[in-house]
Design a protein around this motif. Structure first.
Motif, PDB file in Angstrom:
ATOM      1  N   THR A  40       0.849  -1.187   0.000  1.00  0.00           N
ATOM      2  CA  THR A  40       0.000   0.000   0.000  1.00  0.00           C
ATOM      3  C   THR A  40       0.889   1.242   0.000  1.00  0.00           C
ATOM      4  N   VAL A  41       0.761   2.050  -1.037  1.00  0.00           N
ATOM      5  CA  VAL A  41       1.519   3.300  -1.119  1.00  0.00           C
ATOM      6  C   VAL A  41       0.650   4.405  -0.552  1.00  0.00           C
ATOM      7  N   TYR A  43       0.475   7.467  -0.896  1.00  0.00           N
ATOM      8  CA  TYR A  43       0.428   8.707  -1.669  1.00  0.00           C
ATOM      9  C   TYR A  43      -0.178   8.426  -3.046  1.00  0.00           C
ATOM     10  N   PRO A  44      -0.537   9.472  -3.800  1.00  0.00           N
ATOM     11  CA  PRO A  44      -1.180   9.265  -5.103  1.00  0.00           C
ATOM     12  C   PRO A  44      -0.227   8.679  -6.145  1.00  0.00           C
ATOM     13  N   PRO A  45      -0.770   8.150  -7.233  1.00  0.00           N
ATOM     14  CA  PRO A  45       0.072   7.650  -8.325  1.00  0.00           C
ATOM     15  C   PRO A  45       0.890   8.786  -8.953  1.00  0.00           C
ATOM     16  N   ASP A  50       5.288   6.578  -5.177  1.00  0.00           N
ATOM     17  CA  ASP A  50       4.644   5.621  -6.082  1.00  0.00           C
ATOM     18  C   ASP A  50       5.647   5.025  -7.067  1.00  0.00           C
ATOM     19  N   ASN A  72      -2.518   2.268  -4.277  1.00  0.00           N
ATOM     20  CA  ASN A  72      -2.389   3.636  -3.763  1.00  0.00           C
ATOM     21  C   ASN A  72      -3.560   3.976  -2.869  1.00  0.00           C
ATOM     22  N   LYS A  73      -3.247   4.423  -1.668  1.00  0.00           N
ATOM     23  CA  LYS A  73      -4.281   4.832  -0.714  1.00  0.00           C
ATOM     24  C   LYS A  73      -3.816   6.149  -0.089  1.00  0.00           C
ATOM     25  N   ALA A  74      -4.073   7.240  -0.805  1.00  0.00           N
ATOM     26  CA  ALA A  74      -3.545   8.550  -0.409  1.00  0.00           C
ATOM     27  C   ALA A  74      -4.492   9.304   0.517  1.00  0.00           C
ATOM     28  N   GLY A  81      -3.116   5.868   4.324  1.00  0.00           N
ATOM     29  CA  GLY A  81      -2.479   4.661   3.834  1.00  0.00           C
ATOM     30  C   GLY A  81      -1.816   3.861   4.930  1.00  0.00           C
ATOM     31  N   SER A  98       5.893   4.363   2.549  1.00  0.00           N
ATOM     32  CA  SER A  98       5.552   5.715   2.980  1.00  0.00           C
ATOM     33  C   SER A  98       6.789   6.450   3.462  1.00  0.00           C
TER      34      SER A  98
END
Length: 329
Positions: A40-41, A43-45, A50, A72-74, A81, A98
């Motif tokens: 799980t990143v 931040y956004p793509p 990412d 991605n879970k920003a 995330g 992260s």
């Protein structure tokens, strides 16, 4: 039975017992992974986190023999995330990528829905993303020393923009103010996009921002003036620009450190295996070139070293936040 025989027999029994105790951990490490892994990143793509996470996922998959998926879970500066990581099953198949900010900054501002010390375990430090201190067209100073002199000559007149209250750039500002004895006005933004646009328009004198290709482009075109960097050493692309440590402000010489994390309770053997494989990748010439091409510095090291670094940064930030009366936005 002689005493020597008893000693040998007892030692052999202890060795056998120790081997049996290690067997489950060794078996687990050897059999893992048995299914796809998710990272799980937070931040956004498209951003630094990412791109590096996807680079690792691509290289880890053939080594581990399983797919490594990136999700991605920003939101909330990485907290959403990392909260998902904290609440994921600790089965060795859920990890997070992260910056350490959600663990070392947000908790001191009452913004964390999880306990970083109890719910998350560090796996490996991956990169340090340097912080650049840049002057805009509104700043007449030619270098960092002239910036400090201008701030001292006209207290509060120099405006320093960051991506938001309690961001790493804000922490750097507070450390510069404290270390240099300069009165500088903080201009907080909500993220980096508008901050850069206003910097190019000369809406303030100084900004602190993470290094990246777009920012480097503005530096090369002369639209932004590099004054100092927060990094372990001078950057290859900016060899004439000193670090804040070189300028006598080691406490301000901060960089955004990103790494892999796991839910607390993840099997230690799995964490050790993943740590080992990532460290191998960070020594690979091609991987290093890809990371460095985006103006990041490969780090690596043991999980224990990463945990100690995070604990030290958290304690330091707690002191800074309290002394500067920094509040969440």
């Amino acid at each position: 039975m002689t005493s020597l025989t008893r000693f040998i027999t007892r030692r052999a029994s202890l060795v056998a017992a120790a081997a049996l105790a290690l067997t489950p951990a060794l078996t687990q490490a050897q059999s893992w992974p048995a299914k796809p892994i998710k990272i799980t990143v937070a931040y956004p793509p498209g951003g630094v986190a990412d791109s590096v996470a996807r680079l690792l996922a691509d290289r880890l998959a053939p080594v581990l023999g399983q797919s490594v998926l990136v999700d991605n879970k920003a939101g909330a500066s990485g907290t959403i995330g990392m909260d998902a990581v904290a609440k994921a099953p600790p089965d060795g198949y859920s990890f997070g990528f992260s910056a350490i900010s959600p663990l070392v900054l947000n908790p001191h501002l009452g913004k964390s829905p999880f306990d970083p010390a109890k719910d998350i375990v560090p796996v490996v430090s991956v990169i340090a993303s340097p912080v650049l201190l840049l002057g805009t067209s509104a700043l007449p100073a030619r270098d960092f020393k002239e910036l400090v002199a201008a701030a001292k000559a006209r207290p509060g007149a120099v405006r320093w923009a960051t991506s938001g209250p309690a961001s790493l750039g804000h922490i750097v500002l507070e450390q510069v103010k404290s270390g240099a004895g300069a009165d500088i006005t903080h201009v907080p933004y909500k993220g980096g996009g508008q901050q850069i646009n206003d910097a190019l328009g000369g809406q303030f004198e100084v900004l602190s921002v993470n290094a990246g290709p777009a920012v480097m482009g503005h530096i090369k075109s002369g639209k932004l003036k590099p004054l100092a960097v927060g990094a372990p050493g001078r950057l290859e692309e900016l060899p004439a620009v000193p670090t804040l440590a070189e300028l006598g402000l080691p406490a301000a010489n901060l960089a955004s450190v990103f790494g892999l994390f796991a839910p607390a309770g993840t099997p230690p053997a799995v964490i050790e295996r993943l740590n080992t494989e990532v460290n191998k990748l960070l020594k690979d010439k091609d991987v290093r070139q890809k990371i460095e091409a985006a103006d990041n510095v490969p780090t690596g090291g043991s999980a224990a070293d990463f945990a100690r670094f995070i604990a030290a940064e958290s304690a330091s930030n707690a002191r800074i936040i309290k002394a500067a009366s920094i509040k969440a936005d």
